[in-house]
Design a protein around this motif. Structure first.
Motif, PDB file in Angstrom:
ATOM      1  N   HIS A  84      44.957  45.290  34.340  1.00  0.00           N
ATOM      2  CA  HIS A  84      46.421  45.145  34.561  1.00  0.00           C
ATOM      3  C   HIS A  84      46.943  43.829  33.994  1.00  0.00           C
ATOM      4  O   HIS A  84      46.217  42.834  33.941  1.00  0.00           O
ATOM      5  N   ASP A  95      43.014  37.084  35.890  1.00  0.00           N
ATOM      6  CA  ASP A  95      43.005  38.249  36.786  1.00  0.00           C
ATOM      7  C   ASP A  95      43.751  39.398  36.120  1.00  0.00           C
ATOM      8  O   ASP A  95      44.947  39.297  35.860  1.00  0.00           O
ATOM      9  N   GLU A 129      49.269  46.604  39.652  1.00  0.00           N
ATOM     10  CA  GLU A 129      47.970  46.524  40.357  1.00  0.00           C
ATOM     11  C   GLU A 129      48.113  45.578  41.537  1.00  0.00           C
ATOM     12  O   GLU A 129      47.564  45.800  42.610  1.00  0.00           O
ATOM     13  N   GLU A 130      48.835  44.477  41.361  1.00  0.00           N
ATOM     14  CA  GLU A 130      48.778  43.413  42.374  1.00  0.00           C
ATOM     15  C   GLU A 130      49.439  43.800  43.696  1.00  0.00           C
ATOM     16  O   GLU A 130      49.028  43.340  44.755  1.00  0.00           O
ATOM     17  N   GLN A 194      36.444  36.917  41.275  1.00  0.00           N
ATOM     18  CA  GLN A 194      37.397  36.437  42.292  1.00  0.00           C
ATOM     19  C   GLN A 194      36.668  36.036  43.589  1.00  0.00           C
ATOM     20  O   GLN A 194      37.260  36.010  44.660  1.00  0.00           O
ATOM     21  N   HIS A 384      43.802  34.393  42.461  1.00  0.00           N
ATOM     22  CA  HIS A 384      45.098  34.480  43.171  1.00  0.00           C
ATOM     23  C   HIS A 384      45.587  33.068  43.472  1.00  0.00           C
ATOM     24  O   HIS A 384      46.118  32.781  44.542  1.00  0.00           O
TER      25      HIS A 384
END
Ligand code: HGY
Ligand code: MN
Ligand code: MN
Length: 412
Positions: A84, A95, A129-130, A194, A384
């Motif tokens: 994404h 990410d 996606e997030e 992550q 994140h």
């Protein structure tokens, strides 16, 4: 001959850095929220690069982008690679972006060496996606895999009040192709871990065997806003006091199911009416539960509901508790995992098998096509977060594994 094939590490790095300029934050992170102007710019750049690499672009009803590279036998379902391009509000450069641009780098490398795969290839950019602007996360891959219906997705309202369908039209990515019914021979998603495991173990690549399950909740507590000075303590209906008890109880649920449980009241937290001398009348917040075992997530769910009802009763609050998504624990396809494992052995990268702690589009796609993932480490396991950082040589290792896994899966 192809065993010696390797991607162009600098070109991959430069593409990620170029994409990071779109929505760049002052602290070196990325702000490219789903369906925002920045998301549009990122999509346009991705489409431009893919077209330049000889791919044809298809966009479906939810803005999922499929950049197709023809193979010898185009009657076969494509081998897909992707992730994404949308980011957290103050996310990192890697990410999601790594997975999309690693797919592009594989195509660029095959072009350079005039290698034609038997099955066609596709690079995929999954919308939303997030789940930071429009909840829930992995929304468009969830519709693609039949986990959510199309209307549910199109009707989502953003944290800033915008409607998903309107924003998709506004940025020009409301495609006309149905979302789903588009089988892949395989889908391989490259992603940063992550978390801290690969870095701690000194490994460049994670062969992801499965992903843990997770549940997301929206919770509202409503009490009575009143004067902080003239209202006695007895009889107050302080919504924030209730939220405080629940925050602590959520952490205790994680302790109850340690060491694998993850339980978090997220940083999307709203107290109203937001004045220092008014007793908080209403609190809106979110809970995020994760665990590798479905039955344990169910037990955590029961514990949460029980404690919320008890707190609401004790303080005299009205409770609204809505589960907004559930993604079951997902085992990945054995043949795909084996292809990734084999590619690690062939390219000689340090690697280990690993569980995914985070959710990914692959978690839904695994329900409709053979799927697996390739992880690379990120510094201190931080993601994140604008400070997200990844070594170029680890991105290179992961992308070389993707190249050889795809060559294996796309052959006749
Ligand atoms: O929440 C997740 O695990 C993913 O980053 N959407
Ligand atoms: Mn991601
Ligand atoms: Mn993410």
């Amino acid at each position: 001959m192809t065993e010696q094939l390797r991607i162009n590490s600098q070109r991959l790095w430069d593409s990620i850095m170029e994409m990071a300029k779109i929505g760049a934050t002052a602290n070196g992170g990325s702000h490219r929220l789903t369906l925002s102007d920045e998301d549009k710019q990122g999509r346009d750049l991705f489409a431009e690069w893919c077209t330049a690499a000889g791919c044809t672009i298809t966009v479906d009803r939810l803005g999922n982008m499929f950049a197709r590279r023809r193979g010898k036998d185009n009657s076969r379902p494509p081998v897909a690679m992707g992730s994404h391009l949308d980011t957290q509000p103050y996310g990192g450069k890697f990410d999601g972006v790594f997975g999309v641009l690693a797919g592009l780098e594989v195509v660029r490398t095959l072009n350079e060496h005039q290698i034609e795969t038997d099955a066609p290839l596709e690079i995929v950019n999954w919308t939303n996606e997030e789940g930071a602007r429009f909840a829930p996360s992995m929304l468009a891959s969830g519709v693609f895999a039949g986990h959510f219906d199309l209307e549910f997705a199109l009707s989502r309202i953003a944290t800033d009040g915008a409607e998903f369908a309107a924003e998709l039209e506004r940025i020009g990515y409301a495609g006309d192709v149905i979302c789903g019914n588009h089988p892949f021979t395989a889908f391989i998603e490259c992603h940063i871990e992550q978390g801290p495991i690969l870095e701690q173990q000194g490994k460049s690549v994670g062969v992801v065997t499965h992903a843990q399950g997770f549940r997301w909740y929206d919770i509202s507590l409503s009490g009575q806003a009143a004067h902080t000075g003239s209202t006695p303590m007895v009889g107050r209906r302080n919504a924030l006091l209730g939220a405080a008890h629940i925050i602590h109880a959520v952490d205790e649920i994680a302790q109850e199911y340690a060491p694998d449980a993850r339980a978090t009241v997220g940083s999307q937290f709203q107290v109203t009416p937001g004045s220092r001398n008014i007793i908080p009348g209403k609190v809106d917040f979110t809970v995020d539960f994760r665990h590798p075992v479905a039955e344990t997530i169910a037990a955590m769910d029961s514990a949460l509901r029980e404690v919320c009802q008890q707190v609401a009763y004790d303080i005299g609050l009205d409770l609204s508790l809505e589960q907004i998504s559930y993604t079951p624990p997902t085992p990945f396809d054995k043949k795909c995992v084996a292809a990734v494992q084999q590619a690690c052995d062939l390219t000689g990268v340090s690697h280990q098998q690993i569980l995914s702690g985070a959710g990914h589009d692959a978690c839904y796609i695994a329900h409709v096509s053979p799927t697996s993932m390739i992880f690379v480490p990120c510094k201190d396991g931080i993601s994140h977060n604008e400070a997200e950082s990844v070594k170029q040589e680890d991105l290179e290792a992961g992308c070389n594994v993707l190249l050889h896994a795809v060559l294996e899966l796309a052959q006749a």
